[in-house]
Design an enzyme around this catalytic site. Structure first.
Site, mmCIF file in Angstrom:
data_model
loop_
_atom_site.group_PDB
_atom_site.id
_atom_site.type_symbol
_atom_site.label_atom_id
_atom_site.label_comp_id
_atom_site.label_asym_id
_atom_site.label_seq_id
_atom_site.Cartn_x
_atom_site.Cartn_y
_atom_site.Cartn_z
ATOM 1 N N THR A 41 0.820 -1.205 0.000
ATOM 2 C CA THR A 41 0.000 0.000 0.000
ATOM 3 C C THR A 41 0.861 1.264 0.000
ATOM 4 O O THR A 41 0.383 2.338 0.326
ATOM 5 C CB THR A 41 -0.945 0.013 1.216
ATOM 6 N N PHE A 43 3.632 2.084 1.737
ATOM 7 C CA PHE A 43 4.069 2.616 3.018
ATOM 8 C C PHE A 43 4.447 1.412 3.866
ATOM 9 O O PHE A 43 3.637 0.516 4.038
ATOM 10 C CB PHE A 43 2.854 3.330 3.595
ATOM 11 N N SER A 289 -0.307 5.604 14.184
ATOM 12 C CA SER A 289 -1.213 5.745 13.048
ATOM 13 C C SER A 289 -0.488 6.180 11.788
ATOM 14 O O SER A 289 0.322 7.107 11.798
ATOM 15 C CB SER A 289 -2.307 6.754 13.422
ATOM 16 N N LYS A 290 -0.821 5.463 10.726
ATOM 17 C CA LYS A 290 -0.262 5.758 9.418
ATOM 18 C C LYS A 290 -0.479 7.215 9.026
ATOM 19 O O LYS A 290 0.381 7.849 8.431
ATOM 20 C CB LYS A 290 -1.036 4.902 8.410
ATOM 21 N N ARG A 291 -1.672 7.718 9.368
ATOM 22 C CA ARG A 291 -2.018 9.067 8.931
ATOM 23 C C ARG A 291 -1.400 10.137 9.826
ATOM 24 O O ARG A 291 -0.920 11.147 9.363
ATOM 25 C CB ARG A 291 -3.543 9.239 8.921
#
Ligand code: GLU
Length: 541
Positions: A41, A43, A289-291
């Site tokens: 994805t 990342f 968190s990825k974000r």
């Protein structure tokens, strides 16, 4: 034509052929086959690297096999170039699989290239009525959820709510005849809607008991690709994986997975669910968190310039706490044990990471530090890279400052990114001369005293002295201008002095280094050389 052949064509390879093609592995007793199975994805999550390190270590230490499998069946999340990025990250961390894309006898190792294999097993499920076609549209599914909410029933496609579970053959044929799109759903073993309990054992969490699965989950999507659940069972069986090491977000899916393994006639693997890396958010902990958190992305660590051994050592300590107090070289050579992994979230502690990295950089031979620093700068600070590359000899001297003492090496760099701030002053091309005598870095001295101190030292400056003599000239200049030799002396009679010696010496420190804090001034002056020291002493406007 039979209904079955309209759902999955009869010419798919019989499942038995796959079993023959991928036979049991000839491994010694106790050897574990593990895999890392990320989705591309775009990342690479640091938690994924933690899982991969554990899975690899378990395989290597038991004389088994470590596989990399790319799980790209969710094409909507696929990001161009992500597989290459994944390969680069794994290589960077030295996580080299025994089998992976393009190499190994149990492949292909990319799920989108295995569609034919999955179909063979979907057919097995359909043949034995462990699966059925479902024609529900997304609107119908949304409406189902609304009805379940109104009735306060658990959501999901289960028991009496699963409309397509009990379609007659005529119903199915009628829908197929008009080309209605369909998915294939697994018929949950406890499909009568009763909640049963299931027990299993996890290598990290021990014995577990939870509600059994009663959802008829989708195993094959409309476009023909499998869902994660089916692919997991088929791939881990055919790749002869013994031990599934994965993130603990999958723990709740184990009951479903055990049902699938059973329905397909496979032996279930052992499971090891690894707790996530967490971070403090206010007073509570949450998953990285990825974000929100740049530190979730492994690239962040390399880009900040943490040495890779330090990151690995830190992650290994998160995996097995027994390693946390060992020297980093030791930590890297030890095997990780599943049974020692924690079953609750591990807090990301950047201060701890930095302290390990300081040890690592302090232990690296100076030549290697120079190479690593240059390699980092070429990617992240090209201007610095050019300046460093101009004079390698000077760079080696800079890195040797207080470093080559065997008993007490300097431990002030946790990342290559800190070099510019701490040592950049030693690179003449990177240094900005301090020209303003009113500069705040000279506080609390007034402009006139700053000028006088600089001028007196510059006037009689002698470079080729030993450390004691060199500093003596700074001291003599300060005393001649009325500074006290010690803080104590100044405190006793403040009216007699213009300040303590260290305030005067700070003028020389700031002129030579641009900072009120620096490594040993005498050593710095050796690296700079007489001409450069003089240029800096004379820089005030
Ligand atoms: N593709 C899944 C993920 O990235 C893998 C889970 C597993 O290791 O089975 O979460």
């Amino acid at each position: 034509m039979e209904i079955l052949d309209r759902l999955i064509p009869s010419h798919v390879t019989p499942a038995a052929q796959w079993e023959q093609r991928f036979p049991a592995r000839p491994l010694a007793e106790g050897a574990e086959v593990t895999r890392f199975a990320p989705s591309p994805t775009g990342f690479v999550h640091v938690g994924g690297i933690l899982v991969a390190l554990i899975a690899q270590s378990v395989a290597v230490s038991s004389g088994g096999v470590f596989i990399l499998r790319v799980e790209d069946t969710d094409q909507s999340r696929y990001v161009e170039g992500a597989v290459e990025q994944l390969g680069r990250s794994l290589e960077y961390f030295g996580i080299i699989p025994d089998e992976s894309v393009g190499s190994g006898a149990y492949g292909p190792y990319v799920q989108s290239e295995r569609a034919g294999i999955y179909d063979s097993f979907v057919r097995v499920l359909l043949e034995q009525d462990s699966a059925y076609p479902c024609f529900c549209t997304s609107e119908e599914l949304a409406e189902l959820t609304a009805r379940q909410q109104a009735a306060k029933a658990p959501s999901g496609y289960w028991g009496p709510w699963a409309a397509c579970r009990s379609l007659t053959e005529q119903d199915v044929v009628a829908r197929l005849d008009v080309g209605t799109p369909f998915v294939i759903r697994f018929r949950a073993t406890s499909g009568d809607g009763e909640v049963r309990r299931v027990k299993f054992s996890d290598r990290v969490r021990g014995d577990i008991e939870m509600d059994d699965n009663r959802n008829d989950v989708v195993v094959r999507k409309t476009m023909g690709l499998p869902t994660y659940h089916l692919a997991h069972a088929v791939d881990d069986h055919l790749m002869r994986v013994t031990t599934v090491v994965r993130a603990d977000e999958w723990l709740s899916s184990v009951p479903l997975h055990l049902q699938l393994f059973d329905a397909l006639g496979f032996d279930a693997p052992q499971y090891a669910h690894i707790a996530p890396i967490v971070i403090m958010d206010g007073k509570s902990k949450r998953k990285l968190s990825k974000r929100k958190d740049p530190q979730a992305n492994v690239d962040w660590y390399a880009e900040s310039g943490y040495p890779v051994e330090g990151i690995l050592c830190y992650l290994r300590g998160l995996a097995n706490a027994r390693l946390q107090d060992e020297p980093w070289q030791q930590v890297l050579s030890e095997s990780l044990r599943l049974e020692e992994c924690s079953n609750s979230g591990q807090l990301l502690d950047l201060a701890k990471l930095a302290s390990i990295c300081r040890e690592v950089i302090a232990d690296l031979p100076v030549e290697q530090s120079a190479d690593r620093l240059l390699a980092w700068a070429q990617r992240r600070d090209p201007e610095l890279a050019v300046q460093l590359a101009e004079d390698r000899h000077a760079l080696l001297r800079v890195l040797s400052i207080e470093q080559t003492q065997p008993d007490r090496p300097r431990k002030d760099l946790a990342t290559w990114g800190e070099f510019r701030e701490k040592y950049g002053f030693l690179i003449p091309a990177a240094f900005t001369l301090v020209t303003d005598p009113a500069d705040a870095r000279f506080d609390p001295l007034d402009v006139e005293l700053v000028r006088q101190m600089a001028a007196v030292v510059a006037d009689g400056y002698k470079h080729d002295l030993d450390g004691r003599e060199w500093f003596e000239q700074v001291r003599t200049a300060a005393l001649s201008l009325g500074f006290s030799a010690s803080v104590g002396e100044y405190k006793r009679e403040p009216e007699r002095f213009r300040g303590p010696l260290k305030v005067a010496a700070n003028v020389i420190r700031v002129l030579l280094t641009g900072s009120t804090r620096s490594p040993d001034l005498y050593e710095a002056s050796r690296v700079l050389g007489a001409t450069e020291v003089f240029r800096r002493l004379a820089s005030l406007a």
